[in-house]
Motif scaffolding. Structure first.
Motif, PDB file in Angstrom:
ATOM      1  N   VAL A  73       0.972  -1.120  -0.046  1.00 39.32           N
ATOM      2  CA  VAL A  73      -0.069  -0.080  -0.059  1.00 39.32           C
ATOM      3  C   VAL A  73       0.788   1.322  -0.035  1.00 39.32           C
ATOM      4  O   VAL A  73       0.474   2.321  -0.605  1.00 39.32           O
ATOM      5  CB  VAL A  73      -0.937   0.011   1.070  1.00 39.32           C
ATOM      6  CG1 VAL A  73      -1.800   1.330   1.315  1.00 39.32           C
ATOM      7  CG2 VAL A  73      -1.909  -1.071   1.007  1.00 39.32           C
ATOM      8  N   SER A  74       1.904   1.027   0.658  1.00 41.69           N
ATOM      9  CA  SER A  74       2.999   2.572   0.691  1.00 41.69           C
ATOM     10  C   SER A  74       4.397   1.872   0.128  1.00 41.69           C
ATOM     11  O   SER A  74       5.133   1.550   1.004  1.00 41.69           O
ATOM     12  CB  SER A  74       3.213   2.857   2.329  1.00 41.69           C
ATOM     13  OG  SER A  74       1.842   3.355   2.600  1.00 41.69           O
ATOM     14  N   PRO A  75       4.443   1.710  -1.069  1.00 32.21           N
ATOM     15  CA  PRO A  75       5.762   1.274  -1.698  1.00 32.21           C
ATOM     16  C   PRO A  75       6.754   2.362  -1.568  1.00 32.21           C
ATOM     17  O   PRO A  75       6.644   3.497  -1.237  1.00 32.21           O
ATOM     18  CB  PRO A  75       5.494   1.133  -3.192  1.00 32.21           C
ATOM     19  CG  PRO A  75       4.123   2.097  -3.407  1.00 32.21           C
ATOM     20  CD  PRO A  75       3.423   2.131  -2.120  1.00 32.21           C
ATOM     21  N   HIS A 102       5.955 -12.333  -0.537  1.00 34.41           N
ATOM     22  CA  HIS A 102       5.323 -11.827   0.753  1.00 34.41           C
ATOM     23  C   HIS A 102       6.188 -11.088   1.715  1.00 34.41           C
ATOM     24  O   HIS A 102       5.808 -10.232   2.351  1.00 34.41           O
ATOM     25  CB  HIS A 102       4.776 -13.260   1.326  1.00 34.41           C
ATOM     26  CG  HIS A 102       3.903 -12.910   2.405  1.00 34.41           C
ATOM     27  ND1 HIS A 102       4.396 -13.503   3.657  1.00 34.41           N
ATOM     28  CD2 HIS A 102       2.642 -12.568   2.809  1.00 34.41           C
ATOM     29  CE1 HIS A 102       3.353 -12.962   4.715  1.00 34.41           C
ATOM     30  NE2 HIS A 102       2.352 -12.721   4.200  1.00 34.41           N
ATOM     31  N   TRP A 103       7.415 -11.677   1.692  1.00 31.00           N
ATOM     32  CA  TRP A 103       8.339 -11.049   2.843  1.00 31.00           C
ATOM     33  C   TRP A 103       8.891  -9.660   2.487  1.00 31.00           C
ATOM     34  O   TRP A 103       8.824  -8.920   3.083  1.00 31.00           O
ATOM     35  CB  TRP A 103       9.334 -11.929   2.717  1.00 31.00           C
ATOM     36  CG  TRP A 103      10.727 -11.764   3.850  1.00 31.00           C
ATOM     37  CD1 TRP A 103      10.817 -11.933   5.093  1.00 31.00           C
ATOM     38  CD2 TRP A 103      11.730 -10.746   3.499  1.00 31.00           C
ATOM     39  NE1 TRP A 103      11.888 -11.431   5.747  1.00 31.00           N
ATOM     40  CE2 TRP A 103      12.411 -10.629   4.921  1.00 31.00           C
ATOM     41  CE3 TRP A 103      12.233  -9.886   2.581  1.00 31.00           C
ATOM     42  CZ2 TRP A 103      13.722  -9.606   4.880  1.00 31.00           C
ATOM     43  CZ3 TRP A 103      13.335  -9.382   2.784  1.00 31.00           C
ATOM     44  CH2 TRP A 103      13.966  -8.993   3.931  1.00 31.00           C
ATOM     45  N   LEU A 104       8.924  -9.436   1.067  1.00 27.80           N
ATOM     46  CA  LEU A 104       9.369  -8.163   0.668  1.00 27.80           C
ATOM     47  C   LEU A 104       8.371  -7.190   0.942  1.00 27.80           C
ATOM     48  O   LEU A 104       8.422  -6.040   1.137  1.00 27.80           O
ATOM     49  CB  LEU A 104       9.794  -8.544  -0.874  1.00 27.80           C
ATOM     50  CG  LEU A 104      11.110  -9.032  -1.114  1.00 27.80           C
ATOM     51  CD1 LEU A 104      11.269  -9.407  -2.639  1.00 27.80           C
ATOM     52  CD2 LEU A 104      12.419  -8.006  -0.722  1.00 27.80           C
ATOM     53  N   VAL A 105       7.084  -7.561   0.292  1.00 33.07           N
ATOM     54  CA  VAL A 105       6.009  -6.359   0.300  1.00 33.07           C
ATOM     55  C   VAL A 105       5.697  -5.911   1.721  1.00 33.07           C
ATOM     56  O   VAL A 105       5.257  -4.702   2.085  1.00 33.07           O
ATOM     57  CB  VAL A 105       4.818  -7.227  -0.333  1.00 33.07           C
ATOM     58  CG1 VAL A 105       3.424  -6.382  -0.317  1.00 33.07           C
ATOM     59  CG2 VAL A 105       5.047  -7.409  -1.720  1.00 33.07           C
ATOM     60  N   ALA A 106       5.884  -7.047   2.509  1.00 34.31           N
ATOM     61  CA  ALA A 106       5.477  -6.705   4.243  1.00 34.31           C
ATOM     62  C   ALA A 106       6.613  -5.722   4.446  1.00 34.31           C
ATOM     63  O   ALA A 106       6.271  -4.715   5.668  1.00 34.31           O
ATOM     64  CB  ALA A 106       5.766  -7.731   4.922  1.00 34.31           C
ATOM     65  N   ARG A 107       7.609  -5.284   3.694  1.00 36.95           N
ATOM     66  CA  ARG A 107       8.723  -4.354   4.233  1.00 36.95           C
ATOM     67  C   ARG A 107       8.712  -3.152   3.291  1.00 36.95           C
ATOM     68  O   ARG A 107       9.695  -2.397   3.270  1.00 36.95           O
ATOM     69  CB  ARG A 107       9.973  -5.215   4.312  1.00 36.95           C
ATOM     70  CG  ARG A 107      10.242  -6.118   5.592  1.00 36.95           C
ATOM     71  CD  ARG A 107      11.002  -7.012   5.507  1.00 36.95           C
ATOM     72  NE  ARG A 107      11.198  -7.873   6.545  1.00 36.95           N
ATOM     73  CZ  ARG A 107      10.409  -8.870   6.727  1.00 36.95           C
ATOM     74  NH1 ARG A 107       9.490  -9.301   6.109  1.00 36.95           N
ATOM     75  NH2 ARG A 107      10.378  -9.632   7.927  1.00 36.95           N
ATOM     76  N   GLY A 108       7.662  -2.894   2.520  1.00 39.60           N
ATOM     77  CA  GLY A 108       7.465  -1.873   1.638  1.00 39.60           C
ATOM     78  C   GLY A 108       8.151  -1.871   0.031  1.00 39.60           C
ATOM     79  O   GLY A 108       8.052  -1.102  -0.743  1.00 39.60           O
ATOM     80  N   TYR A 109       8.622  -3.243  -0.009  1.00 44.62           N
ATOM     81  CA  TYR A 109       9.195  -3.413  -1.505  1.00 44.62           C
ATOM     82  C   TYR A 109       8.145  -3.881  -2.230  1.00 44.62           C
ATOM     83  O   TYR A 109       7.315  -4.563  -2.022  1.00 44.62           O
ATOM     84  CB  TYR A 109      10.317  -4.346  -1.347  1.00 44.62           C
ATOM     85  CG  TYR A 109      11.669  -3.897  -0.680  1.00 44.62           C
ATOM     86  CD1 TYR A 109      12.560  -2.981  -1.166  1.00 44.62           C
ATOM     87  CD2 TYR A 109      11.545  -4.379   0.686  1.00 44.62           C
ATOM     88  CE1 TYR A 109      13.689  -2.494  -0.479  1.00 44.62           C
ATOM     89  CE2 TYR A 109      12.769  -3.712   1.550  1.00 44.62           C
ATOM     90  CZ  TYR A 109      13.803  -3.066   0.907  1.00 44.62           C
ATOM     91  OH  TYR A 109      14.816  -2.371   1.805  1.00 44.62           O
TER      92      TYR A 109
END
Length: 309
Positions: A73-75, A102-109
């Motif tokens: 949501v906030s890249p 999944h791991w990357l998206v949870a950290r904004g990537y």
């Protein structure tokens, strides 16, 4: 979304759900797909019909290669191109690519998962087709993100390492304006990668599919990543288990040595146990530690604390 894009997206999202990589609505936008090529892929040939997905969530029979885009949501403006392994015979989406996304998206990537053509499926351009797809994908991600990294596992590590170390290599004829962009990565994370196809490391499925049983030393060298490392190679992050029965642990040492030789920033984590295919870490082994190190490495890269070529 056109009909073909929908048909591509549906099995991909279904695979994510099946693999357990279910993205929380509060953290991620709906995944969608992007076709790599405006028409048929370069050279032609290849399989026809629907993509195959194995009971374990591996892709094969990919007639139209594509990217699956998973956006937080906030890249943070940093896109990561992911290529799972499978010995160039299949692509281990459920085991490697979706957990990594999944791991990357949870950290904004923003995660870009590559469904690349498999060289043994009858393509006229033979062993070039996966590299063509990787270069096209890098150009596509480069056109959308401020910073671009690659994350490859096993044979996917070989593929993205070849792409990251050879940005000036023209694997296909320019087809549109996108191909004016360099297929350049700002960093490369290679997890239990295949690096060299030279003897005595010529026993892998990667070697068999790309070169066959009668490969010459020159052909083996031409598909060995270490020969393309230059001072312009981006920073490299390597992970390996010392008991890996598939990707000889010396592969990462060879890549590390090539980076040191060319004064490329390189980070290597080796673990005594973990085997092959541990993806984001195998429970009960020290390989569960590597994602935390990778997170710090990416953060340092984003802050400019890792010198890029």
């Amino acid at each position: 979304m056109d009909r073909r894009q929908f048909l591509l997206c549906f099995p991909t999202v279904a695979l994510a759900l099946k693999s357990g990589a279910i993205f929380a609505a509060s953290a991620v936008k709906s995944p969608y797909t992007l076709r790599l090529w405006p028409g048929l892929p370069p050279g032609g040939g290849g399989p026809t019909g629907e993509m195959h997905i194995s009971p374990k969530g591996a892709q094969s029979h990919i007639a139209l290669p594509f990217l699956t885009v998973v956006t937080p949501v906030s890249p943070n403006g940093h896109g990561v191109l992911i290529a799972a392994g499978g010995g160039y015979k299949r692509i281990e989406m459920a085991m490697e690519a979706w957990p990594a996304a999944h791991w990357l998206v949870a950290r904004g990537y923003t995660a870009y998962i590559l469904s690349y053509r498999l060289p043994g499926e009858g393509w006229h351009d033979g062993n070039e087709v996966a590299l063509q797809d990787a270069q096209r994908a890098l150009r596509m991600v480069r056109s959308r993100e401020k910073q671009v990294s690659v994350l490859g596992f096993s044979a996917g590590g070989h593929l993205l390492a070849m792409a990251a170390t050879r940005p000036d290599y023209r694997s296909y004829t320019r087809i549109d304006a996108l191909d004016n962009l360099p297929p350049r990565a700002d960093s490369a994370a290679l997890i239990y990668p295949i690096i060299t196809l030279e003897k005595p490391f010529n026993h892998t499925s990667t070697h068999k599919i790309l070169l066959g049983h009668a490969a010459t030393p020159a052909q083996e060298a031409a598909w060995s990543v270490q020969h393309y490392v230059t001072p312009q190679t981006p920073p490299v992050f390597l992970v390996q288990a010392e008991d890996d029965p598939v990707s000889d642990p010396r592969n990462t040492l060879i890549m590390q040595a090539a980076c040191i030789r060319e004064q490329v920033d390189v980070t290597l984590y080796r673990y005594p146990t973990g085997g092959h295919g541990f993806a984001m870490g195998r429970l009960g082994t020290p390989t569960v530690q590597w994602p935390a190190h990778y997170e710090k490495w990416l953060s340092r890269l984003n802050r400019g604390q890792i010198v890029q070529a």
